[in-house]
Design a protein around this motif. Structure first.
Motif, PDB file in Angstrom:
ATOM      1  N   ASP A 176       0.851  -1.190   0.000  1.00 41.26           N
ATOM      2  CA  ASP A 176       0.000   0.000   0.000  1.00 41.26           C
ATOM      3  C   ASP A 176       0.889   1.244   0.000  1.00 41.26           C
ATOM      4  O   ASP A 176       1.152   1.848   1.032  1.00 41.26           O
ATOM      5  CB  ASP A 176      -0.914  -0.023   1.238  1.00 41.26           C
ATOM      6  N   VAL A 177       1.395   1.554  -1.202  1.00 39.79           N
ATOM      7  CA  VAL A 177       2.293   2.698  -1.346  1.00 39.79           C
ATOM      8  C   VAL A 177       1.836   3.598  -2.489  1.00 39.79           C
ATOM      9  O   VAL A 177       1.186   3.153  -3.427  1.00 39.79           O
ATOM     10  CB  VAL A 177       3.758   2.259  -1.635  1.00 39.79           C
ATOM     11  N   LEU A 227       9.939  -6.418   3.685  1.00 34.68           N
ATOM     12  CA  LEU A 227       9.157  -6.978   4.792  1.00 34.68           C
ATOM     13  C   LEU A 227       8.980  -5.934   5.895  1.00 34.68           C
ATOM     14  O   LEU A 227       7.906  -5.792   6.485  1.00 34.68           O
ATOM     15  CB  LEU A 227       9.866  -8.222   5.335  1.00 34.68           C
ATOM     16  N   GLY A 228      10.052  -5.197   6.165  1.00 27.90           N
ATOM     17  CA  GLY A 228       9.983  -4.141   7.174  1.00 27.90           C
ATOM     18  C   GLY A 228       8.945  -3.083   6.813  1.00 27.90           C
ATOM     19  O   GLY A 228       8.161  -2.646   7.656  1.00 27.90           O
ATOM     20  N   LEU A 229       8.930  -2.699   5.533  1.00 29.91           N
ATOM     21  CA  LEU A 229       7.948  -1.707   5.080  1.00 29.91           C
ATOM     22  C   LEU A 229       6.531  -2.265   5.216  1.00 29.91           C
ATOM     23  O   LEU A 229       5.613  -1.587   5.667  1.00 29.91           O
ATOM     24  CB  LEU A 229       8.194  -1.339   3.614  1.00 29.91           C
ATOM     25  N   GLN A 230       6.402  -3.499   4.805  1.00 32.72           N
ATOM     26  CA  GLN A 230       5.089  -4.157   4.842  1.00 32.72           C
ATOM     27  C   GLN A 230       4.530  -4.157   6.276  1.00 32.72           C
ATOM     28  O   GLN A 230       3.358  -3.839   6.493  1.00 32.72           O
ATOM     29  CB  GLN A 230       5.264  -5.594   4.351  1.00 32.72           C
ATOM     30  N   ILE A 261       3.534  -0.575   7.358  1.00 34.31           N
ATOM     31  CA  ILE A 261       2.296  -0.135   6.702  1.00 34.31           C
ATOM     32  C   ILE A 261       1.084  -0.844   7.319  1.00 34.31           C
ATOM     33  O   ILE A 261       0.050  -0.228   7.570  1.00 34.31           O
ATOM     34  CB  ILE A 261       2.376  -0.396   5.174  1.00 34.31           C
ATOM     35  N   LYS A 262       1.263  -2.107   7.609  1.00 35.01           N
ATOM     36  CA  LYS A 262       0.176  -2.883   8.211  1.00 35.01           C
ATOM     37  C   LYS A 262      -0.152  -2.318   9.603  1.00 35.01           C
ATOM     38  O   LYS A 262      -1.320  -2.150   9.959  1.00 35.01           O
ATOM     39  CB  LYS A 262       0.619  -4.345   8.314  1.00 35.01           C
ATOM     40  N   ARG A 263       0.883  -2.014  10.368  1.00 35.15           N
ATOM     41  CA  ARG A 263       0.658  -1.508  11.729  1.00 35.15           C
ATOM     42  C   ARG A 263      -0.015  -0.142  11.707  1.00 35.15           C
ATOM     43  O   ARG A 263      -0.891   0.146  12.501  1.00 35.15           O
ATOM     44  CB  ARG A 263       1.995  -1.411  12.475  1.00 35.15           C
ATOM     45  N   ARG A 264       0.429   0.715  10.787  1.00 34.35           N
ATOM     46  CA  ARG A 264      -0.133   2.071  10.780  1.00 34.35           C
ATOM     47  C   ARG A 264      -1.468   2.123  10.045  1.00 34.35           C
ATOM     48  O   ARG A 264      -2.316   2.959  10.352  1.00 34.35           O
ATOM     49  CB  ARG A 264       0.857   3.049  10.146  1.00 34.35           C
ATOM     50  N   TRP A 309       5.860   8.301  10.553  1.00 34.52           N
ATOM     51  CA  TRP A 309       6.156   6.888  10.277  1.00 34.52           C
ATOM     52  C   TRP A 309       7.163   6.275  11.240  1.00 34.52           C
ATOM     53  O   TRP A 309       7.194   5.058  11.420  1.00 34.52           O
ATOM     54  CB  TRP A 309       6.662   6.733   8.832  1.00 34.52           C
ATOM     55  N   LEU A 310       8.014   7.100  11.827  1.00 35.45           N
ATOM     56  CA  LEU A 310       9.125   6.560  12.620  1.00 35.45           C
ATOM     57  C   LEU A 310       8.704   5.555  13.692  1.00 35.45           C
ATOM     58  O   LEU A 310       9.331   4.499  13.817  1.00 35.45           O
ATOM     59  CB  LEU A 310       9.961   7.704  13.218  1.00 35.45           C
ATOM     60  N   PRO A 311       7.643   5.842  14.470  1.00 33.65           N
ATOM     61  CA  PRO A 311       7.267   4.846  15.488  1.00 33.65           C
ATOM     62  C   PRO A 311       6.907   3.489  14.877  1.00 33.65           C
ATOM     63  O   PRO A 311       7.149   2.445  15.493  1.00 33.65           O
ATOM     64  CB  PRO A 311       6.026   5.468  16.155  1.00 33.65           C
ATOM     65  N   PHE A 312       6.351   3.525  13.677  1.00 31.22           N
ATOM     66  CA  PHE A 312       5.923   2.269  13.048  1.00 31.22           C
ATOM     67  C   PHE A 312       7.081   1.555  12.354  1.00 31.22           C
ATOM     68  O   PHE A 312       7.039   0.355  12.116  1.00 31.22           O
ATOM     69  CB  PHE A 312       4.788   2.551  12.044  1.00 31.22           C
ATOM     70  N   LEU A 313       8.100   2.330  12.015  1.00 26.56           N
ATOM     71  CA  LEU A 313       9.278   1.737  11.367  1.00 26.56           C
ATOM     72  C   LEU A 313      10.242   1.138  12.389  1.00 26.56           C
ATOM     73  O   LEU A 313      11.156   0.388  12.032  1.00 26.56           O
ATOM     74  CB  LEU A 313      10.003   2.800  10.525  1.00 26.56           C
ATOM     75  N   GLN A 314      10.022   1.518  13.645  1.00 29.55           N
ATOM     76  CA  GLN A 314      10.922   1.033  14.693  1.00 29.55           C
ATOM     77  C   GLN A 314      10.952  -0.500  14.716  1.00 29.55           C
ATOM     78  O   GLN A 314       9.912  -1.147  14.661  1.00 29.55           O
ATOM     79  CB  GLN A 314      10.450   1.542  16.044  1.00 29.55           C
TER      80      GLN A 314
END
Ligand SMILES: [Zn+2]
Length: 305
Positions: free
Chosen positions: A76-77, A93-96, A99-102, A156-161
């Motif tokens: 979803d980009v 996978l990290g991006l996925q 994105i799923k979390r946010r 995005w930073l909290p979700f990329l952590q």
């Protein structure tokens, strides 16, 4: 700055810190225009004119390092026109996960920048047309395959952590992947071009050393924006599909011509896999009782008589 992704390259002493926001605006300054010439004559600052060559270069990198770069255009980009959404599988996978979390769309303005794209920015800089600092081709962190410029980085930073993606200080939209499986592809970015050039110029070979130098610069400037005649996928046909940026090449043209000949609606066989081509492929698949996924590989080509 990006010290932890320097470890595979000894040529980054002259590292240029590129301001990603300004570079992005510059690289997408004008809309896509057809340009059939050599890189050295490419119109100012439109890096999408080297789309066909860029795709060959990315493909060639994956021949050198299998599965080094995978597309994340299925996540979803929302992608900028000149952004090649390619990162290593673990980084995807990290991006996925983020994105799923946010639960919102990730806007990516810049991702992998091919050697050909960087060359255009670099040439514009040399001609005084680009006010921004521009790294020599192969030396920008956007050639590492581990860099993205995203909107709302703060959000995005909290979700990329924990995903391996980390912000680059002093460069507001920029993040780098430094997690598991991170491999800086700057040398391979240059090497891929050198190999492709040599395959197409057996009588004018350049060194295959992954280093940026005069021979490589001269060769790249004399390379066709629409890609080399011998494409890296010629030996083993690639699967073509609707993607962003749009897939482009002689293989797409051949597919379009076959679809046209078989009676499917394709206005112009322009070698660019757009929505119309996808629709025709799907119609063909439906007609043949195949899986209707819009993907066309070697088998599809053979089936279209
Ligand atoms: Zn950046």
């Amino acid at each position: 700055m990006s010290d932890s992704i320097n470890d595979t390259s000894d040529e980054l002493d002259d590292l240029v810190i590129e301001p990603c926001v300004e570079i992005h605006e510059f690289e997408e300054a004008s809309p896509r225009a057809s340009f059939n010439g050599l890189l050295q004559n490419a119109p100012r600052a439109n890096t999408s004119v080297v789309n066909a060559l860029s795709q060959q270069l990315i493909y060639q990198i994956n021949l050198i390092v299998p599965n080094a770069l995978v597309s994340f255009d299925d996540l979803d980009v929302k992608l900028g026109d000149a952004a090649y959404p390619f990162v290593p599988p673990a980084a995807k996978l990290g991006l996925q996960n983020a994105i799923k979390r946010r639960g919102v769309t990730l806007v990516v303005n810049s991702a992998y920048r091919t050697l050909a794209q960087q060359m255009l920015l670099y040439n514009a800089k040399k001609k005084g047309e680009n006010p921004n600092p521009v790294a020599a081709p192969g030396k920008s962190n956007h050639q590492s395959g581990l860099a993205l410029d995203i909107e709302d980085r703060q959000g995005w930073l909290p979700f990329l952590q924990g995903t391996g993606w980390e912000p680059l200080a002093g460069d507001p939209p920029h993040i780098d992947y430094r997690g598991q499986g991170a491999r800086d592809l700057r040398k391979e970015t240059i090497l891929a071009f050198q190999k492709l050039w040599n395959k197409n110029h057996p009588n004018e070979k350049i060194g295959e050393d992954g280093r940026w130098g005069n021979d490589t610069e001269s060769a790249l400037n004399r390379s066709p924006a629409t890609g080399f005649k011998i494409a890296p996928w010629d030996d083993k046909p690639r699967i073509v599909r609707l993607s962003k940026p749009l897939m482009e090449g002689a293989d797409v043209r051949k597919l379009q011509e076959k679809l046209q000949a078989a009676g499917f609606t394709i206005g112009v066989a322009d070698g660019v896999f757009g929505a119309e081509t996808e629709r025709a492929v799907k119609e063909f698949q439906q007609q043949k009782g195949l899986v209707v996924d819009g993907l066309a590989g070697a088998q599809t080509l053979e089936l279209i008589a």
